[in-house]
Write an enzyme that holds these catalytic residues in place. Structure first.
Site, PDB file in Angstrom:
ATOM      1  N   TYR A 197      14.644  -9.287  18.693  1.00  0.00           N
ATOM      2  CA  TYR A 197      15.379  -8.499  19.697  1.00  0.00           C
ATOM      3  C   TYR A 197      16.883  -8.657  19.546  1.00  0.00           C
ATOM      4  O   TYR A 197      17.375  -9.770  19.294  1.00  0.00           O
ATOM      5  CB  TYR A 197      15.007  -8.969  21.109  1.00  0.00           C
ATOM      6  CG  TYR A 197      13.712  -8.415  21.619  1.00  0.00           C
ATOM      7  CD1 TYR A 197      13.496  -7.036  21.726  1.00  0.00           C
ATOM      8  CD2 TYR A 197      12.707  -9.271  22.037  1.00  0.00           C
ATOM      9  CE1 TYR A 197      12.302  -6.535  22.220  1.00  0.00           C
ATOM     10  CE2 TYR A 197      11.511  -8.785  22.541  1.00  0.00           C
ATOM     11  CZ  TYR A 197      11.311  -7.417  22.626  1.00  0.00           C
ATOM     12  OH  TYR A 197      10.143  -6.930  23.113  1.00  0.00           O
ATOM     13  N   LYS A 236       2.879 -33.781  41.797  1.00  0.00           N
ATOM     14  CA  LYS A 236       3.257 -32.456  42.286  1.00  0.00           C
ATOM     15  C   LYS A 236       3.395 -31.482  41.109  1.00  0.00           C
ATOM     16  O   LYS A 236       3.499 -31.921  39.946  1.00  0.00           O
ATOM     17  CB  LYS A 236       4.569 -32.554  43.067  1.00  0.00           C
ATOM     18  CG  LYS A 236       5.745 -33.052  42.249  1.00  0.00           C
ATOM     19  CD  LYS A 236       6.947 -33.430  43.134  1.00  0.00           C
ATOM     20  CE  LYS A 236       8.115 -33.911  42.302  1.00  0.00           C
ATOM     21  NZ  LYS A 236       9.199 -34.461  43.131  1.00  0.00           N
TER      22      LYS A 236
HETATM   23  C1  LIG Z   1       9.569 -35.722  42.568  1.00  0.00           C
HETATM   24  C2  LIG Z   1       9.697 -36.887  43.464  1.00  0.00           C
HETATM   25  C3  LIG Z   1       9.379 -38.185  42.993  1.00  0.00           C
HETATM   26  C4  LIG Z   1       9.120 -38.471  41.541  1.00  0.00           C
HETATM   27  O1  LIG Z   1      10.357 -38.438  40.861  1.00  0.00           O
HETATM   28  P1  LIG Z   1      10.505 -38.751  39.310  1.00  0.00           P
HETATM   29  O2  LIG Z   1      11.971 -38.687  39.069  1.00  0.00           O
HETATM   30  O3  LIG Z   1       9.778 -37.654  38.606  1.00  0.00           O
HETATM   31  O4  LIG Z   1       9.915 -40.078  39.043  1.00  0.00           O
HETATM   32  C5  LIG Z   1       9.359 -39.220  43.909  1.00  0.00           C
HETATM   33  N1  LIG Z   1       9.684 -39.005  45.222  1.00  0.00           N
HETATM   34  C6  LIG Z   1      10.027 -37.784  45.679  1.00  0.00           C
HETATM   35  C7  LIG Z   1      10.397 -37.625  47.106  1.00  0.00           C
HETATM   36  C8  LIG Z   1      10.062 -36.700  44.825  1.00  0.00           C
HETATM   37  O5  LIG Z   1      10.440 -35.491  45.283  1.00  0.00           O
END
Ligand SMILES: *Cc1c(COP(=O)(O)O)cnc(C)c1O
Length: 338
Positions: A236, A31
């Site tokens: 800045y 993702k």
């Molecule tokens: C993001 C997510 C993962 C992966 O989690 P990590 O901590 O990055 O390994 C797995 N399952 C779900 C439902 C998630 O939202």
């Protein structure tokens, strides 16, 4: 120069995590453009290493990824079946009875999965909702039933055992594959593995997978150098005043590139993997200023992310987590995939 992404490290991390859960299939969570690393490169590399299950957050991410993976790669969508979503070629993870009924009405016979809420109170069906549709949902044969742990990065946290017990209770007698663990859950041990594990951050070199190989290096170019006298300020808000004559290098990335503004006056850029050049003054949108007085010569480039300063070290300095450091790295860098 720019952002260097080591696909070999990502696949090695995937294999190492898969080996920690030998009884389970190992998916890959890609993702948010594979946590900022580029899903179009990362996912095919993981497919070549053996991954067949992928997870994205949104149907739109799934559609962008679909052409980059062979047909036998399954792309699961964690937000489920949102109204109007284009789920062709994707598998929605249905999070509520409303999503379940929408999905079955619009995609009869098409593959789906179910997410249950075992206590995190973020996504998934609660026990009573699940109870009400369970028989009908199972008759439609979900590909798997999953839940997600809230505190898996803290092995001693009592929520882990409580969520495990809740998930077991909700899935008693369920005869389809089960999935509970992301990176942290894999490390909690075999009780948490079930049939499918879903690592994300561990693939990309982040905690809580402490043995992960780093997967990114970020080197920034020096645009300009100047000598400032004691008492002169830099940047800045005149955020830093030179306590002594100093040599300041201006480097070509800023908060618009994911160098978090919270690193103002905190982090350092590294030269040759060791000499730290402190970030002085405020991080601005496109630029940061660093004190290179300790270097005999000003190099063409300095590193922000490298083995000596991994993402979780930067995260500590900025008061955040490695996940946010990675997903903040934006598209302006020249990228090299190794
Ligand atoms: C993001 C997510 C993962 C992966 O989690 P990590 O901590 O990055 O390994 C797995 N399952 C779900 C439902 C998630 O939202």
């Amino acid at each position: 120069m720019g952002l260097q992404i080591e696909l070999g490290a990502v696949t090695a991390n995937w294999k190492a995590l898969a080996a920690r859960a030998p009884g389970a299939a190992c998916a890959a969570v890609v993702k948010a453009d594979a946590y900022g690393l580029g899903a179009a490169w990362v996912a095919p590399a993981l497919y070549a290493a053996g991954a067949r299950e992928f997870f994205v957050a949104l149907a739109r991410e799934g559609q962008a990824l679909r052409p980059h993976l062979p047909d036998d790669a399954v792309i699961n969508v964690l937000s489920g079946h949102m109204e109007g979503a284009d789920l062709r070629g994707l598998v929605p993870v249905l999070n509520s009875p409303a999503q379940f009924f929408r999905d079955r009405a619009l995609r009869p016979g098409q593959p789906f999965a179910i997410q249950l809420d075992s206590g995190m109170n973020r996504l998934g069906m609660e026990a009573a909702e699940w109870e009400a549709i369970r028989a009908e949902a199972l008759a439609a044969r979900p590909r798997f039933v999953m839940s997600h742990l809230a505190c898996a990065d803290e092995p001693e946290h009592p929520a882990n055992a409580a969520q495990l017990a809740a998930f077991r209770k909700m899935t008693e007698g369920v005869d389809v594959p089960l999935s509970l663990s992301a990176t942290g859950g894999i490390l909690l041990g075999p009780d948490y593995h079930f049939d499918l594990v879903r690592p994300g951050i561990g693939l990309y070199g982040g905690l809580p997978f402490a043995e992960a190989q780093p997967a990114v290096r970020l080197s920034l170019r020096v645009i300009q150098t100047r000598d400032v006298a004691a008492g002169e300020f830099v940047g800045y808000g005149a955020g830093w005043t030179a306590p002594r004559p100093s040599r300041i290098a201006t480097v070509d990335a800023g908060y618009a590139d994911g160098v978090l503004r919270a690193l103002s006056g905190k982090g350092a850029l590294l030269y040759a993997g060791e000499t730290g050049c402190p970030i002085v003054g405020r991080v601005s949108m496109d630029l940061i200023t660093v004190d290179v007085s300790a270097l005999p010569d000003v190099p063409a480039a300095l590193e922000l992310i490298c083995p000596a300063q991994p993402i979780d070290r930067l995260a500590d300095l900025a008061g955040t987590i490695g996940y946010e450091i990675l997903t903040s790295l934006r598209a302006r860098y020249d990228r090299t995939y190794l």
